[in-house]
Write a protein that holds these residues in place. Structure first.
Motif, PDB file in Angstrom:
ATOM      1  N   GLU A  47      26.616  18.296  31.987  1.00 11.91           N
ATOM      2  CA  GLU A  47      26.160  17.622  33.200  1.00 11.91           C
ATOM      3  C   GLU A  47      26.671  18.364  34.429  1.00 11.91           C
ATOM      4  OE1 GLU A  47      26.284  13.042  34.827  1.00 11.91           O
ATOM      5  OE2 GLU A  47      28.150  13.877  34.040  1.00 11.91           O
ATOM      6  N   ARG A  74      22.821  20.447  46.399  1.00 11.50           N
ATOM      7  CA  ARG A  74      21.460  20.704  45.920  1.00 11.50           C
ATOM      8  C   ARG A  74      21.239  22.180  45.594  1.00 11.50           C
ATOM      9  NH1 ARG A  74      18.474  16.747  50.324  1.00 11.50           N
ATOM     10  NH2 ARG A  74      18.735  14.790  49.143  1.00 11.50           N
ATOM     11  N   LEU A  77      22.712  22.652  42.283  1.00 18.34           N
ATOM     12  CA  LEU A  77      21.856  21.943  41.326  1.00 18.34           C
ATOM     13  C   LEU A  77      20.659  22.814  40.938  1.00 18.34           C
ATOM     14  CD1 LEU A  77      21.663  18.957  40.142  1.00 18.34           C
ATOM     15  CD2 LEU A  77      19.957  18.581  41.913  1.00 18.34           C
ATOM     16  N   LYS A  78      20.052  23.440  41.930  1.00 20.57           N
ATOM     17  CA  LYS A  78      18.902  24.311  41.671  1.00 20.57           C
ATOM     18  C   LYS A  78      19.311  25.497  40.804  1.00 20.57           C
ATOM     19  CE  LYS A  78      15.503  27.240  44.000  1.00 20.57           C
ATOM     20  NZ  LYS A  78      15.059  27.820  45.299  1.00 20.57           N
ATOM     21  N   PHE A  81      19.880  24.397  37.229  1.00 23.86           N
ATOM     22  CA  PHE A  81      18.598  24.146  36.578  1.00 23.86           C
ATOM     23  C   PHE A  81      17.939  25.466  36.179  1.00 23.86           C
ATOM     24  CE2 PHE A  81      14.017  23.263  36.513  1.00 23.86           C
ATOM     25  CZ  PHE A  81      13.971  22.118  35.723  1.00 23.86           C
ATOM     26  N   ARG A 103      16.186  16.769  34.598  1.00 26.57           N
ATOM     27  CA  ARG A 103      16.773  16.098  35.770  1.00 26.57           C
ATOM     28  C   ARG A 103      16.809  14.594  35.510  1.00 26.57           C
ATOM     29  NH1 ARG A 103      16.290  19.261  40.700  1.00 26.57           N
ATOM     30  NH2 ARG A 103      15.175  21.228  40.317  1.00 26.57           N
ATOM     31  N   GLU A 104      17.908  13.993  35.842  1.00 33.64           N
ATOM     32  CA  GLU A 104      18.049  12.540  35.749  1.00 33.64           C
ATOM     33  C   GLU A 104      19.307  12.140  36.507  1.00 33.64           C
ATOM     34  OE1 GLU A 104      18.531   9.297  32.160  1.00 33.64           O
ATOM     35  OE2 GLU A 104      17.025  10.870  31.891  1.00 33.64           O
ATOM     36  N   GLU A 106      19.910  11.954  39.572  1.00 33.29           N
ATOM     37  CA  GLU A 106      20.139  12.819  40.730  1.00 33.29           C
ATOM     38  C   GLU A 106      21.035  14.017  40.399  1.00 33.29           C
ATOM     39  OE1 GLU A 106      21.223  10.637  44.207  1.00 33.29           O
ATOM     40  OE2 GLU A 106      19.576   9.208  43.980  1.00 33.29           O
ATOM     41  N   THR A 107      21.007  14.430  39.131  1.00 32.61           N
ATOM     42  CA  THR A 107      21.708  15.629  38.711  1.00 32.61           C
ATOM     43  C   THR A 107      20.893  16.287  37.612  1.00 32.61           C
ATOM     44  OG1 THR A 107      23.827  16.551  38.022  1.00 32.61           O
ATOM     45  CG2 THR A 107      23.199  14.453  37.033  1.00 32.61           C
ATOM     46  N   VAL A 108      21.452  17.310  36.957  1.00 28.87           N
ATOM     47  CA  VAL A 108      20.750  18.039  35.898  1.00 28.87           C
ATOM     48  C   VAL A 108      21.614  18.057  34.646  1.00 28.87           C
ATOM     49  CG1 VAL A 108      19.916  20.323  35.168  1.00 28.87           C
ATOM     50  CG2 VAL A 108      19.388  19.480  37.451  1.00 28.87           C
ATOM     51  N   TYR A 109      20.959  17.967  33.498  1.00 33.55           N
ATOM     52  CA  TYR A 109      21.649  18.015  32.204  1.00 33.55           C
ATOM     53  C   TYR A 109      21.099  19.187  31.391  1.00 33.55           C
ATOM     54  CZ  TYR A 109      23.075  13.305  33.484  1.00 33.55           C
ATOM     55  OH  TYR A 109      23.595  12.217  34.148  1.00 33.55           O
TER      56      TYR A 109
END
Length: 338
Positions: A47, A74, A77-78, A81, A103-104, A106-109
């Motif tokens: 996460e 962000r 986050l990009k 991803f 994405r879920e 408001e974050t990335v897994y």
């Protein structure tokens, strides 16, 4: 907002069709969980949750980010991803397999194969504590890094860099496979864009250019870290970090003590990889593989008694100067050792 580390997701939490079992590890940029998929198979789920930018209260799913940190959050986050997207295209036994990313909350897994075994760091510590002359046999080192370099070469061919190669990020599975884990793309993007107090690199394994914002990164940056990892496998501990080496480089002295224990060729490979100047290092993994594979050219330089005494003397003088300087720094008394 609380300054505590963000709370991890509790066991049983459902995200993207997976159910969290427990936390496996956590660092400054995220948390890794053991989870099970719809088919009951175990996976590792990473996460994105940078502790310098976000917090999360116990029982909550969504990270909380202060408005002034939102753009940086962000950006990372990009990058995280995109890292997942790129890794999902790589299929190699020495590179961690990304099975899914989404994405879920408001974050990335990032969903990866769950590996059972231990890190190279664990093995180094165990071997070092046995106090043998060699931490690892040379044949073991060559075989291990032959595997790792095969995977790293594929990574570089996909126009990616790892940027955080270290013994803790080399995983040795129970069936004796070496796997590169925990890539650092998001870490590097945030390092270039933000003003973090926390370091974005691992001292001893980070190349000198990683300490400079205007420096160019490339395959040579990962190759420096490979050299540092081989050094750790030989010595049992990390090399001096790059800023210390820029002031006074003791890598050559440290490696010279290993002549006769490890081959001249292997020692020269480590020195080549860990050159301060990026242009003086191997410029590609292929070049390093070619040199490391020359087992038939192994030669050993046996140090004479005089050379051993000279090394011991140089080490004693160096340690004495360092101790005197430490006392001076602590007390403000005494001259700077020459």
């Amino acid at each position: 907002m609380s300054k505590n580390k963000p709370a991890t997701l509790p066991p049983g939490t459902a995200i993207g069709g997976y159910h969290i079992v427990r936390r496996l590890s956590s660092g400054g940029f995220g948390v890794v969980y053991l989870a099970v998929g719809a088919d009951g198979g175990q996976v590792a789920v990473k996460e994105y949750l940078p502790s310098s930018l976000a917090t999360r209260e116990v029982g909550e799913l969504l990270p909380q980010v202060q408005p002034e940190k939102l753009s940086l959050y962000r950006l990372g986050l990009k990058s995280f991803f995109e890292e997942g997207r790129s890794l999902a295209q790589i299929s190699h036994p020495s590179v961690v397999s990304v099975l899914n990313f989404f994405r879920e909350n408001e974050t990335v897994y990032m969903v990866m194969n769950y590996l059972e075994g231990a890190t190279l760091q664990d093995f180094i510590i165990t071997s070092r504590d046995q106090r043998k002359q060699k931490v690892f046999r040379e044949s073991t080192i060559r075989s291990l890094f032959d595997e790792i370099l095969r995977g790293l070469r594929i990574v570089h061919q996909h126009k990616m860099l790892h940027l955080d190669i270290k013994p803790a990020n080399i995983f040795i599975t129970d069936d004796n496979k070496a796997v590169l884990i925990d890539f650092g793309a998001a870490r590097e993007v945030l390092n270039k864009e933000g003003n973090f107090i926390r370091p974005m690199y691992t001292p001893g394994f980070a190349a000198p250019e990683m300490y400079r914002r205007d420096a160019s990164m490339g395959p040579w940056t990962d190759i420096y870290a490979i050299g540092a990892c081989i050094y750790a496998c030989m010595q049992g501990f990390p090399p001096n970090e790059a800023p210390q080496r820029l002031e006074k480089d003791r890598i050559g002295l440290a490696l010279s003590r290993l002549r006769g224990i490890y081959s001249d060729n292997l020692i020269e490979v480590v020195e080549w990889c860990m050159s301060i100047d990026p242009l003086s290092r191997p410029q590609s993994v292929f070049a390093l593989q070619k040199e490391l594979s020359r087992e038939g050219e192994r030669r050993y330089t046996k140090l004479t008694v005089a050379e051993k005494l000279r090394l011991q003397f140089d080490t004693l003088v160096s340690d004495t100067k360092k101790n005197v300087q430490n006392v001076r720094d602590a007390t403000g008394i005494g001259p700077t050792p020459k």
